[in-house]
Design a protein around this motif. Structure first.
Motif, PDB file in Angstrom:
ATOM      1  N   TYR A  91      34.002  58.774  30.653  1.00  0.00           N
ATOM      2  CA  TYR A  91      34.022  59.950  31.523  1.00  0.00           C
ATOM      3  C   TYR A  91      33.517  59.607  32.921  1.00  0.00           C
ATOM      4  CZ  TYR A  91      34.771  62.791  27.342  1.00  0.00           C
ATOM      5  OH  TYR A  91      35.278  63.344  26.214  1.00  0.00           O
ATOM      6  N   PHE A  92      32.497  58.776  32.981  1.00  0.00           N
ATOM      7  CA  PHE A  92      31.914  58.400  34.269  1.00  0.00           C
ATOM      8  C   PHE A  92      32.918  57.617  35.111  1.00  0.00           C
ATOM      9  CE2 PHE A  92      29.333  55.481  36.870  1.00  0.00           C
ATOM     10  CZ  PHE A  92      28.665  56.421  37.622  1.00  0.00           C
ATOM     11  N   THR A  93      33.614  56.653  34.510  1.00  0.00           N
ATOM     12  CA  THR A  93      34.594  55.874  35.285  1.00  0.00           C
ATOM     13  C   THR A  93      35.764  56.759  35.714  1.00  0.00           C
ATOM     14  OG1 THR A  93      35.631  55.160  33.213  1.00  0.00           O
ATOM     15  CG2 THR A  93      34.043  53.659  34.224  1.00  0.00           C
ATOM     16  N   LYS A  94      36.177  57.703  34.858  1.00  0.00           N
ATOM     17  CA  LYS A  94      37.263  58.614  35.218  1.00  0.00           C
ATOM     18  C   LYS A  94      36.864  59.486  36.404  1.00  0.00           C
ATOM     19  CE  LYS A  94      40.388  61.965  33.153  1.00  0.00           C
ATOM     20  NZ  LYS A  94      40.712  62.735  31.944  1.00  0.00           N
ATOM     21  N   ASP A  99      37.061  60.820  42.276  1.00  0.00           N
ATOM     22  CA  ASP A  99      36.366  60.936  43.563  1.00  0.00           C
ATOM     23  C   ASP A  99      37.024  60.053  44.617  1.00  0.00           C
ATOM     24  OD1 ASP A  99      34.644  62.717  42.466  1.00  0.00           O
ATOM     25  OD2 ASP A  99      32.970  61.305  42.229  1.00  0.00           O
ATOM     26  N   ILE A 100      37.443  58.853  44.236  1.00  0.00           N
ATOM     27  CA  ILE A 100      38.102  57.943  45.179  1.00  0.00           C
ATOM     28  C   ILE A 100      39.439  58.526  45.625  1.00  0.00           C
ATOM     29  CG2 ILE A 100      39.211  55.684  45.374  1.00  0.00           C
ATOM     30  CD1 ILE A 100      36.969  54.609  43.559  1.00  0.00           C
TER      31      ILE A 100
END
Length: 148
Positions: A91-94, A99-100
């Protein structure tokens, strides 16, 4: 010493002091930097931090090195906890990717303010290159005085 439930039970002050003393020992053991004053006087110099009064001069290598501090633990991750950590990492990497992408989209969109700024700077650049803009079909001279 009598137990806590005995008739001649000890005072609460003694129990509290004993409890505070044991907690203090545990807290002192958790400190990562051991000073000369917090260890025994015969502790090796390699394992403790220098005293403030010790010399700051650079000494030759004497062969005495600090012992490696091991962070090894006997606790293992449960299967459930390992899955939870992996899921949260996903979830954090997604979220980071989203955001990018949002940042790139925000850069591509031009707001009204940006458009006005760009237009004004273009006008200033054009004026510097070509001089002031003169409209030929107006009445009067370029100095602003009407002629009849």
């Amino acid at each position: 010493m009598a137990g806590r439930n005995a008739i001649n039970k000890p005072k609460i002050k003694m129990l509290a002091q004993s409890h505070a003393k044991s907690l203090g020992r545990k807290r002192a053991a958790r400190n990562s930097i051991q000073t000369r004053s917090s260890t025994s006087r015969y502790a090796s110099r390699g394992t403790t931090a220098p005293r403030p009064t010790d010399s700051k001069a650079i000494a030759l290598f004497t062969g005495e090195t600090p012992n490696p501090i091991s962070k090894m633990t006997t606790n293992t991750l449960s299967n459930k906890r390992a899955k939870k950590i992996a899921r949260n990492q996903k979830y954090f990497t997604k979220k980071q990717e989203e955001d990018i992408i949002m940042d790139v989209n925000n850069e591509l969109k031009q707001t009204k303010l940006d458009q006005v700024k760009k237009t004004l700077w273009d006008l200033i650049d054009r004026t510097e290159k070509n001089g002031p803009l003169v409209v030929p079909d107006s009445e009067g001279t370029t100095l602003g005085v009407q002629s009849f």
